[in-house]
Enzyme design. Structure first.
Site, short mmCIF file in Angstrom:
data_model
loop_
_atom_site.label_atom_id
_atom_site.label_comp_id
_atom_site.label_asym_id
_atom_site.label_seq_id
_atom_site.Cartn_x
_atom_site.Cartn_y
_atom_site.Cartn_z
N CYS A 1 11.17 -15.43 13.73
CA CYS A 1 12.42 -14.88 13.20
C CYS A 1 12.26 -14.78 11.69
O CYS A 1 11.26 -15.22 11.13
CB CYS A 1 13.60 -15.75 13.59
SG CYS A 1 13.77 -17.23 12.59
N PHE B 1 36.85 -23.23 17.06
CA PHE B 1 35.58 -23.83 17.47
C PHE B 1 34.55 -23.68 16.37
O PHE B 1 34.50 -22.67 15.67
CB PHE B 1 35.07 -23.31 18.81
CG PHE B 1 34.83 -21.83 18.90
CD1 PHE B 1 33.63 -21.28 18.51
CD2 PHE B 1 35.82 -21.00 19.42
CE1 PHE B 1 33.40 -19.92 18.63
CE2 PHE B 1 35.60 -19.64 19.53
CZ PHE B 1 34.39 -19.09 19.13
N ASP C 1 14.72 -26.16 15.40
CA ASP C 1 14.23 -27.13 16.37
C ASP C 1 13.49 -26.55 17.57
O ASP C 1 12.99 -27.30 18.40
CB ASP C 1 15.37 -28.04 16.84
CG ASP C 1 16.66 -27.28 17.07
OD1 ASP C 1 16.70 -26.07 16.81
OD2 ASP C 1 17.63 -27.89 17.52
N1 LIG Z 1 19.56 -18.75 13.19
C1 LIG Z 1 19.83 -19.94 13.73
N2 LIG Z 1 19.49 -20.17 15.00
C2 LIG Z 1 19.75 -21.38 15.56
C3 LIG Z 1 20.34 -22.42 14.82
C4 LIG Z 1 20.72 -22.13 13.47
O1 LIG Z 1 21.29 -22.98 12.77
N3 LIG Z 1 20.45 -20.88 12.98
N4 LIG Z 1 20.55 -23.63 15.40
C5 LIG Z 1 19.82 -23.93 16.62
C6 LIG Z 1 20.51 -25.04 17.27
S1 LIG Z 1 20.11 -26.62 16.78
C7 LIG Z 1 21.41 -24.87 18.22
S2 LIG Z 1 22.21 -26.22 18.86
C8 LIG Z 1 21.68 -23.55 18.77
C9 LIG Z 1 23.15 -23.28 18.90
O2 LIG Z 1 23.35 -21.93 19.14
P1 LIG Z 1 24.16 -21.46 20.38
O3 LIG Z 1 23.72 -22.18 21.58
O4 LIG Z 1 24.12 -20.02 20.46
O5 LIG Z 1 25.58 -22.06 19.99
P2 LIG Z 1 26.72 -21.56 18.99
O6 LIG Z 1 26.23 -20.51 18.08
O7 LIG Z 1 27.31 -22.79 18.45
O8 LIG Z 1 27.78 -20.93 19.98
C10 LIG Z 1 27.39 -20.08 21.04
C11 LIG Z 1 28.56 -19.43 21.68
O9 LIG Z 1 29.44 -20.38 22.26
C12 LIG Z 1 30.72 -19.79 22.30
N5 LIG Z 1 31.72 -20.85 22.53
C13 LIG Z 1 32.49 -21.47 21.62
N6 LIG Z 1 33.26 -22.40 22.21
C14 LIG Z 1 32.95 -22.38 23.53
C15 LIG Z 1 33.39 -23.15 24.65
O10 LIG Z 1 34.19 -24.05 24.55
N7 LIG Z 1 32.81 -22.85 25.85
C16 LIG Z 1 31.88 -21.85 26.00
N8 LIG Z 1 31.38 -21.65 27.20
N9 LIG Z 1 31.47 -21.12 24.95
C17 LIG Z 1 31.98 -21.38 23.73
C18 LIG Z 1 30.82 -19.06 20.99
O11 LIG Z 1 31.72 -17.99 21.06
C19 LIG Z 1 29.40 -18.59 20.74
O12 LIG Z 1 29.21 -17.25 21.08
O13 LIG Z 1 21.16 -22.53 17.94
C20 LIG Z 1 19.83 -22.74 17.55
N10 LIG Z 1 19.42 -21.55 16.86
N1 LIG Z 2 29.98 -31.06 11.79
C1 LIG Z 2 28.97 -30.64 12.56
N2 LIG Z 2 27.90 -31.44 12.74
C2 LIG Z 2 26.85 -31.01 13.47
C3 LIG Z 2 26.85 -29.74 14.08
C4 LIG Z 2 28.01 -28.92 13.91
O1 LIG Z 2 28.10 -27.79 14.43
N3 LIG Z 2 29.02 -29.40 13.14
N4 LIG Z 2 25.74 -29.33 14.78
C5 LIG Z 2 24.86 -30.34 15.35
C6 LIG Z 2 23.58 -29.75 15.77
S1 LIG Z 2 23.64 -28.55 16.98
C7 LIG Z 2 22.40 -30.15 15.28
S2 LIG Z 2 20.96 -29.51 15.94
C8 LIG Z 2 22.32 -31.15 14.21
C9 LIG Z 2 21.30 -30.76 13.15
O2 LIG Z 2 21.06 -31.80 12.33
P1 LIG Z 2 19.73 -31.77 11.40
O3 LIG Z 2 18.60 -31.22 12.17
O4 LIG Z 2 19.60 -33.13 10.85
O5 LIG Z 2 20.08 -30.66 10.32
P2 LIG Z 2 20.70 -30.79 8.87
O6 LIG Z 2 21.79 -31.80 8.83
O7 LIG Z 2 20.97 -29.43 8.40
O8 LIG Z 2 19.55 -31.46 7.98
C10 LIG Z 2 18.29 -30.95 7.89
C11 LIG Z 2 17.77 -31.36 6.51
O9 LIG Z 2 16.38 -31.53 6.61
C12 LIG Z 2 15.76 -31.05 5.44
N5 LIG Z 2 14.36 -30.72 5.81
C13 LIG Z 2 13.89 -29.60 6.36
N6 LIG Z 2 12.57 -29.69 6.59
C14 LIG Z 2 12.19 -30.92 6.20
C15 LIG Z 2 10.95 -31.62 6.19
O10 LIG Z 2 9.92 -31.11 6.64
N7 LIG Z 2 10.94 -32.88 5.69
C16 LIG Z 2 12.08 -33.48 5.23
N8 LIG Z 2 12.01 -34.73 4.79
N9 LIG Z 2 13.27 -32.84 5.22
C17 LIG Z 2 13.33 -31.60 5.69
C18 LIG Z 2 16.60 -29.85 5.07
O11 LIG Z 2 16.47 -29.58 3.69
C19 LIG Z 2 18.01 -30.30 5.47
O12 LIG Z 2 18.72 -30.83 4.40
O13 LIG Z 2 23.58 -31.29 13.55
C20 LIG Z 2 24.63 -31.54 14.43
N10 LIG Z 2 25.77 -31.83 13.60
S1 SF4 Z 3 10.32 -18.94 13.60
FE1 SF4 Z 3 12.58 -18.94 13.61
S2 SF4 Z 3 13.15 -19.39 15.75
FE2 SF4 Z 3 10.99 -19.98 15.48
S3 SF4 Z 3 11.04 -22.18 14.93
FE3 SF4 Z 3 10.98 -21.00 13.01
S4 SF4 Z 3 13.13 -20.77 12.43
FE4 SF4 Z 3 13.11 -21.36 14.61
MO LIG Z 4 21.55 -28.06 17.69
#
Ligand SMILES: Nc1nc2c(c(=O)[nH]1)N[C@H]1C(S)=C(S)[C@@H](COP(=O)(O)OP(=O)(O)OC[C@H]3O[C@@H](n4cnc5c(=O)[nH]c(N)nc54)[C@H](O)[C@@H]3O)O[C@H]1N2
Ligand SMILES: Nc1nc2c(c(=O)[nH]1)N[C@H]1C(S)=C(S)[C@@H](COP(=O)(O)OP(=O)(O)OC[C@H]3O[C@@H](n4cnc5c(=O)[nH]c(N)nc54)[C@H](O)[C@@H]3O)O[C@H]1N2
Ligand code: SF4
Ligand SMILES: [Mo]
Length: 743
Positions: free
Chosen positions: A52, A602, A22
């Site tokens: 990345c 967590f 995102d």
């Molecule tokens: N490669 C990769 N990158 C991503 C994503 C991915 O799926 N893959 N997802 C993207 C998205 S949508 C998001 S939301 C971000 C999330 O990515 P981050 O913001 O980094 O979140 P997390 O990896 O869920 O956790 C980050 C840290 O929070 C700490 N933590 C756990 N519980 C708590 C708490 O209660 N309080 C505090 N202060 N810290 C706590 C954990 O130890 C961990 O080190 O990453 C983004 N980047």
């Molecule tokens: N239980 C639980 N729920 C969570 C979280 C968690 O830690 N635990 N994390 C939350 C967070 S931080 C986030 S950001 C959200 C993420 O929620 P979403 O962003 O909705 O991510 P996903 O549920 O992985 O679904 C993404 C889907 O989109 C499909 N996709 C990818 N690219 C495309 C495209 O171009 N077109 C179409 N049609 N499909 C595509 C992929 O194949 C995948 O199946 O989830 C949240 N929900």
């Molecule tokens: S290059 Fe990596 S960090 Fe940048 S939008 Fe794509 S997946 Fe996310």
């Molecule tokens: Mo997220």
């Protein structure tokens, strides 16, 4: 965009915005004869570091053999994974007819949609537009757990959702948020640049995270207690007079009431609940409050805990009382970009009647991000930002997912019988996967718009193939969070029987008698329309710019006040007050660990190799993280008789999942970290249930009855719920043996 010919054929090179995750990096993509061959960093100096290994793996994703290319219609029982291929035209005709039938029988509110929008990118707000014209308020999204809900709660305090001025800041405070080289790369780069420029970095994290390793101060907080630490900081800031007195006096309401509430959190209490030594609380509070400028960038950690609303509000309050709003190096209240029509306008929220808005599921118990609370800001938003509906990061007028799934399952308070999921793996992406399954099993019509078969798509009646970011033209705008516009150009061809999400809503609207609301026949026409205030067409924009942002305007609130009912920063929230909630932040204790369930669990290891529930079928990525892992501290491993590499079952009162044990000194004792989003694309065919969706998914672990949720928004407690670990014999049957060989 450049096009040349080499010995192999026609080579096209374009600017693209990656939507694998995102954060939307702007990259370069190359195709040969209409097939994408390469995705690489952009050549612009400011963008060159932003890629990345998921981004560079895009050709493996976009050209994957399992990518969906033809619409599928269910022929077996729901979830049985048996299909017939049909044409796009047939699929759309049947979907339109069946959706109309549900609406005729149960009313438009019986139609719910789940999407996150950033990966499909080209929705242009038309999911909400379609629903608003039809009369359904029941739109839900992953953004209810990530940034969207934070935006809605930020608006209650100062009317907008600010974006950090990383480039000029002197202090960065990371509440857990842990960007890395392969996780939100641009934010990682911006934090590094701030640090190189002399900014201090404070990390609040139970573990020694990557960001904690290089931080100036690291506060090893007990998971789930972030709100209490904020009270501790405010305590120091108020008692030591470290707040911005002019700003507080002229631009806030409720400081005296806040002071009283903060006094309920003496540092001994804060230390006891958060586990952070008092001296460190004082030192970090001073570092933050005395920095010339400081930012608390958005974090998902406070989006996903029992005290979510209070913790998010406390971040907003800290920004305000320290005078860091709309100043150089602080947090910018950007507003709508005047050059680009925002999705907020395209969504046509004014067309949904008050009667239908009142039916929005969850708005009775948990109104904060629903129409009920957000419409109370309408006048103020219009006064300050020129248009009453500001849907920042898509999160401001949502239904509550737990309430929607309850209605889908039980018909209470009314039946929801048609469910569309676009670019969202719904089953695994909210709390309480058991209920989500029951909810989906009780539908008359499910449509999934996807690029791969997922456990959620397996439950659908129709699965429609989507396009991907190399196959469509777009201008990305960060959903009004910042004012940046980035160009994304089509360099390859989408599946001939596929569609963009815009095309999907357009085609459905034209079949259901509401085509007049969808006058733009192509994506390029939508882009021309959205760019019209700038005087440019999409074609012209692509020739002159790949990226544009508005020049920041400091202290913009001096013109028309803040976008709140009082026009000031509402430390004491008049809206929460009117809705019958505590107008001040507070702390509510979550269920604590016990002898039976000794860990604080967590969720949310964001694996470097994947985005959320995606990419487990992409070998080059999966090989980097072949199986899911539980992370624990050596002390806990010893007590539980576990060794590194063992397989274990994690049990909570709600469910159990399996993964491999990884023992790490960096974990905080008593804490357990469980990854999000695991399922096994290799588990398909006879005897396989939903590709192992219930084996290792964090979504089965958390309850979501109203009492389990944050009061104001209805957020589940993903940060620090009780659990226990038990060794099991080995991995679940059916995991790709090649992955197990890599361990
Ligand atoms: N490669 C990769 N990158 C991503 C994503 C991915 O799926 N893959 N997802 C993207 C998205 S949508 C998001 S939301 C971000 C999330 O990515 P981050 O913001 O980094 O979140 P997390 O990896 O869920 O956790 C980050 C840290 O929070 C700490 N933590 C756990 N519980 C708590 C708490 O209660 N309080 C505090 N202060 N810290 C706590 C954990 O130890 C961990 O080190 O990453 C983004 N980047
Ligand atoms: N239980 C639980 N729920 C969570 C979280 C968690 O830690 N635990 N994390 C939350 C967070 S931080 C986030 S950001 C959200 C993420 O929620 P979403 O962003 O909705 O991510 P996903 O549920 O992985 O679904 C993404 C889907 O989109 C499909 N996709 C990818 N690219 C495309 C495209 O171009 N077109 C179409 N049609 N499909 C595509 C992929 O194949 C995948 O199946 O989830 C949240 N929900
Ligand atoms: S290059 Fe990596 S960090 Fe940048 S939008 Fe794509 S997946 Fe996310
Ligand atoms: Mo997220």
């Amino acid at each position: 965009m450049t096009a040349t010919f080499n010995s192999e054929g026609k080579v096209v090179i374009g600017d693209v915005v990656c939507t694998i995750c995102d954060i939307g990096c702007q990259l370069k993509a190359e195709s040969v004869d209409g097939v994408v061959t390469k995705v690489r960093p952009h050549d612009h100096p400011l963008l060159r570091k932003n890629v990345c290994y998921k981004g560079t793996a895009a050709p493996h994703i976009h050209n994957h053999a399992d990518r969906l290319r033809v619409p599928l219609k269910r022929v077996g029982e729901r979830g049985e994974d048996r299909w017939e291929e049909i044409s796009y035209e047939q699929a759309m005709d049947e979907i339109a007819e069946r959706l109309q039938k549900v609406i005729d029988q149960y009313g438009p509110e019986a139609f719910a949609v789940s999407t996150s929008g950033w990966n499909t990118q080209t929705t242009h707000g038309c999911d909400r537009r379609f629903m608003n014209v039809l009369g359904s308020p029941n739109w839900i999204s992953g953004v209810s757990l990530c940034a969207g809900n934070t935006a809605a709660v930020n608006k209650l305090t100062y009317g907008w959702f600010p974006f950090p001025d990383f480039g000029n800041t002197r202090c960065v405070v990371l509440f857990g948020h842990n960007p890395r080289k392969h996780s939100w790369t641009p934010i990682y780069n911006q934090i590094n640049a701030a640090r190189a420029g002399g900014a201090k970095v404070i990390v609040i994290d139970p573990r020694v995270s990557d960001q904690a390793e290089t931080a100036d101060l690291h506060l090893r907080i007990t998971s789930g207690t972030d709100a209490v630490l904020c009270f501790g900081w405010l305590n120091v800031i108020i008692n030591e007079g470290l707040y911005d007195k002019d700003f507080v006096e002229n631009w806030t309401v409720g400081f005296e009431e806040l002071k009283e509430r903060v006094a309920e959190f003496p540092l001994e209490r804060v230390e006891e609940i958060t586990g952070i030594p008092r001296d460190l609380i004082v030192e970090s509070a001073r570092m933050y409050a005395t920095a010339d400028s400081a930012v608390i960038p958005w974090t998902p950690i406070t989006d996903m805990q029992l005290n979510s609303t209070s913790a998010i509000r406390l971040h907003s309050i800290l920004r305000a009382v320290t005078g860091n709003l709309d100043v150089l190096g602080g947090e910018m209240l950007g507003g709508f970009n005047p050059d680009y029509i925002p999705e907020s306008k395209l969504q046509l929220h004014e067309l949904l009647s008050d009667e239908q808005k009142a039916k929005q599921l969850g708005s009775d118990l948990h109104p904060a991000y629903t129409y009920r609370a957000q419409e109370m800001l309408k006048e103020a938003t219009e006064r300050v930002h020129g248009y009453g509906y500001a849907d920042i990061v898509m999160g401001c007028y949502m239904a509550n997912p737990s309430a929607v799934f309850r209605a889908m399952e039980s018909g209470d308070p009314y039946p929801v019988k048609a469910f569309f999921t676009l670019g969202n793996n719904t089953l695994l992406s909210y709390p309480n996967q058991h209920r989500i399954l029951k909810a989906l099993m009780n539908q008359d019509l499910i449509v999934a718009h996807e690029i791969f078969m997922t456990p959620t798509a397996m439950l659908a009646d129709y699965v429609l193939p989507g396009d991907v970011f190399t196959e469509r033209n777009h201008i990305a705008d960060s959903w009004s969070w910042s004012t940046r516009l980035s160009l994304s150009q089509k360099v390859a061809e989408p599946p001939t029987e596929g569609s963009s999400t815009y095309q999907f809503w357009y085609d459905l609207a034209h079949r259901m008698g509401i085509g007049e609301y969808f006058p733009w026949d192509t994506l390029e026409e939508v882009l021309d329309y959205r760019l019209s205030p700038s005087g440019m067409s999409f074609d012209q924009f692509s020739k002159v710019a790949h990226m544009r942002a508005q020049v920041p305007e400091y202290r913009s609130y001096e013109k028309a006040g803040f976008g709140t009912p009082s026009g000031k920063v509402e430390l004491y929230s008049s809206i929460l007050d009117e809705l019958g909630f505590d107008p001040l932040p507070y702390y509510r204790e979550a269920p604590q660990p016990s002898t039976d369930y000794p860990y604080r669990v967590f969720t949310g290891v964001r694996e470097d190799s994947f985005f959320q529930t995606g990419q487990r079928q992409i070998k080059v990525l999966r090989k980097r993280t072949p199986v899911p892992r539980f992370f624990i501290h050596p002390e806990d491993a010893e007590r539980d008789g576990l060794s590194d590499g063992d397989w274990a079952s994690l049990e909570t009162e709600t469910g159990q999942v399996q993964a491999m044990v990884a023992i790490q000194e960096s974990m905080k004792p008593g804490h357990l970290r469980v990854p999000h989003g695991w399922w096994y694309p290799e588990m398909r065919g006879e005897g396989q249930e939903l590709s192992g969706a219930f084996l290792s998914s964090d979504a089965v672990l958390c309850p979501d009855e109203p009492e389990d949720l944050d009061h104001e928004q209805g957020i589940p407690h993903f940060k620090g719920f009780p659990g226990r670990l038990r060794r099991i014999d080995g991995p679940p049957a059916g995991i790709d043996p090649e992955m197990l060989d890599l361990l």
